[in-house]
Design a protein around this motif. Structure first.
Motif, PDB file in Angstrom:
ATOM      1  N   VAL B 104     -46.813 -10.650  -4.878  1.00 32.45           N
ATOM      2  CA  VAL B 104     -47.268  -9.398  -5.460  1.00 32.45           C
ATOM      3  C   VAL B 104     -46.077  -8.529  -5.838  1.00 32.45           C
ATOM      4  O   VAL B 104     -45.975  -8.017  -6.951  1.00 32.45           O
ATOM      5  CB  VAL B 104     -48.167  -8.630  -4.470  1.00 32.45           C
ATOM      6  N   GLY B 105     -45.149  -8.392  -4.911  1.00 34.77           N
ATOM      7  CA  GLY B 105     -43.989  -7.542  -5.143  1.00 34.77           C
ATOM      8  C   GLY B 105     -43.127  -8.038  -6.280  1.00 34.77           C
ATOM      9  O   GLY B 105     -42.353  -7.280  -6.855  1.00 34.77           O
ATOM     10  N   GLU B 106     -43.288  -9.316  -6.636  1.00 33.49           N
ATOM     11  CA  GLU B 106     -42.482  -9.841  -7.738  1.00 33.49           C
ATOM     12  C   GLU B 106     -43.164  -9.676  -9.078  1.00 33.49           C
ATOM     13  O   GLU B 106     -42.533  -9.325 -10.062  1.00 33.49           O
ATOM     14  CB  GLU B 106     -42.193 -11.328  -7.500  1.00 33.49           C
ATOM     15  N   LYS B 107     -44.463  -9.946  -9.129  1.00 32.13           N
ATOM     16  CA  LYS B 107     -45.139  -9.953 -10.424  1.00 32.13           C
ATOM     17  C   LYS B 107     -45.506  -8.573 -10.911  1.00 32.13           C
ATOM     18  O   LYS B 107     -45.518  -8.323 -12.117  1.00 32.13           O
ATOM     19  CB  LYS B 107     -46.397 -10.836 -10.340  1.00 32.13           C
ATOM     20  N   ILE B 108     -45.819  -7.671 -10.008  1.00 29.83           N
ATOM     21  CA  ILE B 108     -46.223  -6.327 -10.443  1.00 29.83           C
ATOM     22  C   ILE B 108     -45.128  -5.642 -11.252  1.00 29.83           C
ATOM     23  O   ILE B 108     -45.419  -5.078 -12.313  1.00 29.83           O
ATOM     24  CB  ILE B 108     -46.654  -5.477  -9.229  1.00 29.83           C
ATOM     25  N   PRO B 109     -43.865  -5.665 -10.819  1.00 27.63           N
ATOM     26  CA  PRO B 109     -42.833  -4.998 -11.623  1.00 27.63           C
ATOM     27  C   PRO B 109     -42.759  -5.528 -13.037  1.00 27.63           C
ATOM     28  O   PRO B 109     -42.550  -4.761 -13.977  1.00 27.63           O
ATOM     29  CB  PRO B 109     -41.543  -5.280 -10.845  1.00 27.63           C
ATOM     30  N   ASP B 110     -42.942  -6.823 -13.211  1.00 29.82           N
ATOM     31  CA  ASP B 110     -42.933  -7.376 -14.560  1.00 29.82           C
ATOM     32  C   ASP B 110     -44.055  -6.778 -15.389  1.00 29.82           C
ATOM     33  O   ASP B 110     -43.860  -6.425 -16.557  1.00 29.82           O
ATOM     34  CB  ASP B 110     -43.084  -8.903 -14.497  1.00 29.82           C
ATOM     35  N   ALA B 111     -45.219  -6.659 -14.793  1.00 31.04           N
ATOM     36  CA  ALA B 111     -46.362  -6.109 -15.520  1.00 31.04           C
ATOM     37  C   ALA B 111     -46.129  -4.637 -15.841  1.00 31.04           C
ATOM     38  O   ALA B 111     -46.453  -4.159 -16.930  1.00 31.04           O
ATOM     39  CB  ALA B 111     -47.640  -6.286 -14.691  1.00 31.04           C
ATOM     40  N   VAL B 112     -45.558  -3.907 -14.892  1.00 32.19           N
ATOM     41  CA  VAL B 112     -45.281  -2.481 -15.115  1.00 32.19           C
ATOM     42  C   VAL B 112     -44.246  -2.329 -16.227  1.00 32.19           C
ATOM     43  O   VAL B 112     -44.388  -1.475 -17.112  1.00 32.19           O
ATOM     44  CB  VAL B 112     -44.786  -1.819 -13.819  1.00 32.19           C
ATOM     45  N   ARG B 113     -43.225  -3.181 -16.182  1.00 34.20           N
ATOM     46  CA  ARG B 113     -42.213  -3.149 -17.243  1.00 34.20           C
ATOM     47  C   ARG B 113     -42.847  -3.403 -18.596  1.00 34.20           C
ATOM     48  O   ARG B 113     -42.519  -2.748 -19.588  1.00 34.20           O
ATOM     49  CB  ARG B 113     -41.140  -4.206 -16.969  1.00 34.20           C
ATOM     50  N   ALA B 114     -43.749  -4.374 -18.649  1.00 36.48           N
ATOM     51  CA  ALA B 114     -44.404  -4.698 -19.919  1.00 36.48           C
ATOM     52  C   ALA B 114     -45.220  -3.509 -20.412  1.00 36.48           C
ATOM     53  O   ALA B 114     -45.239  -3.207 -21.611  1.00 36.48           O
ATOM     54  CB  ALA B 114     -45.290  -5.927 -19.747  1.00 36.48           C
ATOM     55  N   ALA B 115     -45.872  -2.810 -19.506  1.00 35.15           N
ATOM     56  CA  ALA B 115     -46.680  -1.649 -19.894  1.00 35.15           C
ATOM     57  C   ALA B 115     -45.790  -0.546 -20.441  1.00 35.15           C
ATOM     58  O   ALA B 115     -46.107   0.096 -21.449  1.00 35.15           O
ATOM     59  CB  ALA B 115     -47.485  -1.161 -18.686  1.00 35.15           C
ATOM     60  N   ILE B 116     -44.663  -0.320 -19.785  1.00 37.10           N
ATOM     61  CA  ILE B 116     -43.733   0.719 -20.237  1.00 37.10           C
ATOM     62  C   ILE B 116     -43.199   0.367 -21.620  1.00 37.10           C
ATOM     63  O   ILE B 116     -43.103   1.219 -22.509  1.00 37.10           O
ATOM     64  CB  ILE B 116     -42.589   0.890 -19.213  1.00 37.10           C
ATOM     65  N   THR B 117     -42.868  -0.899 -21.799  1.00 33.67           N
ATOM     66  CA  THR B 117     -42.380  -1.333 -23.110  1.00 33.67           C
ATOM     67  C   THR B 117     -43.436  -1.137 -24.186  1.00 33.67           C
ATOM     68  O   THR B 117     -43.127  -0.711 -25.310  1.00 33.67           O
ATOM     69  CB  THR B 117     -41.968  -2.815 -23.044  1.00 33.67           C
ATOM     70  N   ALA B 118     -44.683  -1.426 -23.856  1.00 29.60           N
ATOM     71  CA  ALA B 118     -45.767  -1.256 -24.825  1.00 29.60           C
ATOM     72  C   ALA B 118     -45.886   0.205 -25.235  1.00 29.60           C
ATOM     73  O   ALA B 118     -46.047   0.520 -26.420  1.00 29.60           O
ATOM     74  CB  ALA B 118     -47.083  -1.761 -24.217  1.00 29.60           C
ATOM     75  N   ALA B 119     -45.779   1.099 -24.260  1.00 30.61           N
ATOM     76  CA  ALA B 119     -45.877   2.526 -24.573  1.00 30.61           C
ATOM     77  C   ALA B 119     -44.692   2.967 -25.428  1.00 30.61           C
ATOM     78  O   ALA B 119     -44.836   3.745 -26.379  1.00 30.61           O
ATOM     79  CB  ALA B 119     -45.937   3.333 -23.274  1.00 30.61           C
ATOM     80  N   ASP B 120     -43.524   2.438 -25.087  1.00 30.78           N
ATOM     81  CA  ASP B 120     -42.313   2.755 -25.833  1.00 30.78           C
ATOM     82  C   ASP B 120     -42.442   2.322 -27.289  1.00 30.78           C
ATOM     83  O   ASP B 120     -42.074   3.064 -28.212  1.00 30.78           O
ATOM     84  CB  ASP B 120     -41.148   2.007 -25.171  1.00 30.78           C
ATOM     85  N   THR B 121     -42.941   1.121 -27.484  1.00 32.09           N
ATOM     86  CA  THR B 121     -43.122   0.602 -28.834  1.00 32.09           C
ATOM     87  C   THR B 121     -44.126   1.434 -29.617  1.00 32.09           C
ATOM     88  O   THR B 121     -43.922   1.713 -30.806  1.00 32.09           O
ATOM     89  CB  THR B 121     -43.589  -0.863 -28.767  1.00 32.09           C
ATOM     90  N   ALA B 122     -45.184   1.846 -28.961  1.00 37.09           N
ATOM     91  CA  ALA B 122     -46.200   2.655 -29.636  1.00 37.09           C
ATOM     92  C   ALA B 122     -45.604   3.983 -30.098  1.00 37.09           C
ATOM     93  O   ALA B 122     -45.875   4.452 -31.208  1.00 37.09           O
ATOM     94  CB  ALA B 122     -47.383   2.901 -28.696  1.00 37.09           C
ATOM     95  N   ALA B 123     -44.754   4.570 -29.263  1.00 40.60           N
ATOM     96  CA  ALA B 123     -44.120   5.838 -29.636  1.00 40.60           C
ATOM     97  C   ALA B 123     -43.199   5.633 -30.835  1.00 40.60           C
ATOM     98  O   ALA B 123     -43.196   6.434 -31.776  1.00 40.60           O
ATOM     99  CB  ALA B 123     -43.340   6.398 -28.444  1.00 40.60           C
ATOM    100  N   ALA B 124     -42.422   4.539 -30.805  1.00 39.24           N
ATOM    101  CA  ALA B 124     -41.512   4.266 -31.921  1.00 39.24           C
ATOM    102  C   ALA B 124     -42.290   4.017 -33.210  1.00 39.24           C
ATOM    103  O   ALA B 124     -41.885   4.477 -34.283  1.00 39.24           O
ATOM    104  CB  ALA B 124     -40.630   3.061 -31.580  1.00 39.24           C
ATOM    105  N   ASP B 125     -43.400   3.305 -33.098  1.00 38.03           N
ATOM    106  CA  ASP B 125     -44.211   3.047 -34.286  1.00 38.03           C
ATOM    107  C   ASP B 125     -44.728   4.355 -34.883  1.00 38.03           C
ATOM    108  O   ASP B 125     -44.804   4.507 -36.105  1.00 38.03           O
ATOM    109  CB  ASP B 125     -45.400   2.141 -33.935  1.00 38.03           C
TER     110      ASP B 125
END
Lengths: 145, 145
Positions: B104-125
């Motif tokens: 759990v402690g390993e996979k959750i950060p990856d998912a959180v990172r992906a979510a942050i990146t998605a939000a970042d991309t949406a803002a840039a778009d």
DNA sequence: AGGAACTGAAACTGTTCCAATTACATAATG
DNA sequence: CATTATGTAATTGGAACAGTTTCAGTTCCT
């Protein structure tokens, strides 16, 4: 504000609670356990869980066998709500006030502010499409891809 | 990074140059004049214009009657390019690394990172839909409303 | 040629923000 | 009543940033 880790910590904590099936007080998870999975300090976790509690996302109970648990199903908790709960935003800076009397110096800051707000809203809209349950369903989850 | 004012300063400077029709070296605007319209310090402006220059958005010339000017028409400069030029991003924090060995402690950060990146991309778009020319066309401009 | 104006870069200062730590009051369990 | 845990406050150390000063190099004007 804001190079803060509040949002990542909040998202991780909620996902951890969901994974542990902490849906009622008798399955409460202590801040020390949440902190150990980040890893970070228990007090940092409690500062975040206190905000999530005020937002009605989690419950918390003091004392032996206490801790935090989810008040809503993981599918019903979207990340934009989490972001607002921890007072976060996609900070691109604050537009300078501009100079009074100068028509350019006055209007440009308003336009820049509007652009920043637009970007902020777009980020929040994107986060609204991702739930805590999605965070656990990685990898390859279309909602977070 | 990043509670920085670089992006607002950059956007303001570019809009000011566009308003002054600074499209060639003979219409260069000095950093002192740009700074006076924010208001901020000339050195702060130069730190930003140096980055905009490396990104190919503006030119600058030293010496008397020197200063900065635009290398592209205001309609061709979108704000996502400006944001990248000043190394900014819609920072929601950095996901903690997680704990090795804990699935759990390993996979959750990856998912959180992906979510942050998605939000970042949406803002840039969203910023990609707004040009420097739009900043001058306020108020009531549909692109920044 | 010489002075004035300007950029670019470096060093320094004061402020603000944050994570982490420590400490303590409060509350719930057994 | 001892233990466990939350919640809150105060403090510390580090990082990032705006602003300032200073200097070297460049360009224009007389």
């Amino acid at each position: 504000m804001s190079d803060s880790q509040k949002f990542p910590v909040a998202a991780h904590a909620l996902a951890y609670l969901a994974h542990k099936h902490a849906f009622s007080p008798d399955r409460a998870v202590a801040s020390a356990e949440l902190a150990a999975s980040m890893p970070t300090n228990p007090v940092v976790v409690r500062r975040v869980t206190a905000m999530l509690g005020k937002a009605g996302l989690i419950g918390a109970r003091a004392g032996a066998n206490g801790g935090a648990w989810l008040l809503k199903p993981p599918e019903a908790i979207t990340l934009d709500v989490v972001l607002r709960a921890v007072n976060g935003c996609a900070h691109l800076g604050v537009a300078p006030p501009g100079v009074k009397g100068c028509p350019v110096g006055e209007k440009i800051p308003d336009a820049v502010r509007a652009a920043i707000t637009a970007a902020d809203t777009a980020a929040a809209d994107r986060l609204a499409q991702i739930s805590v349950a999605d965070l656990l369903a990685s990898p390859g989850c279309p909602a977070v891809a």
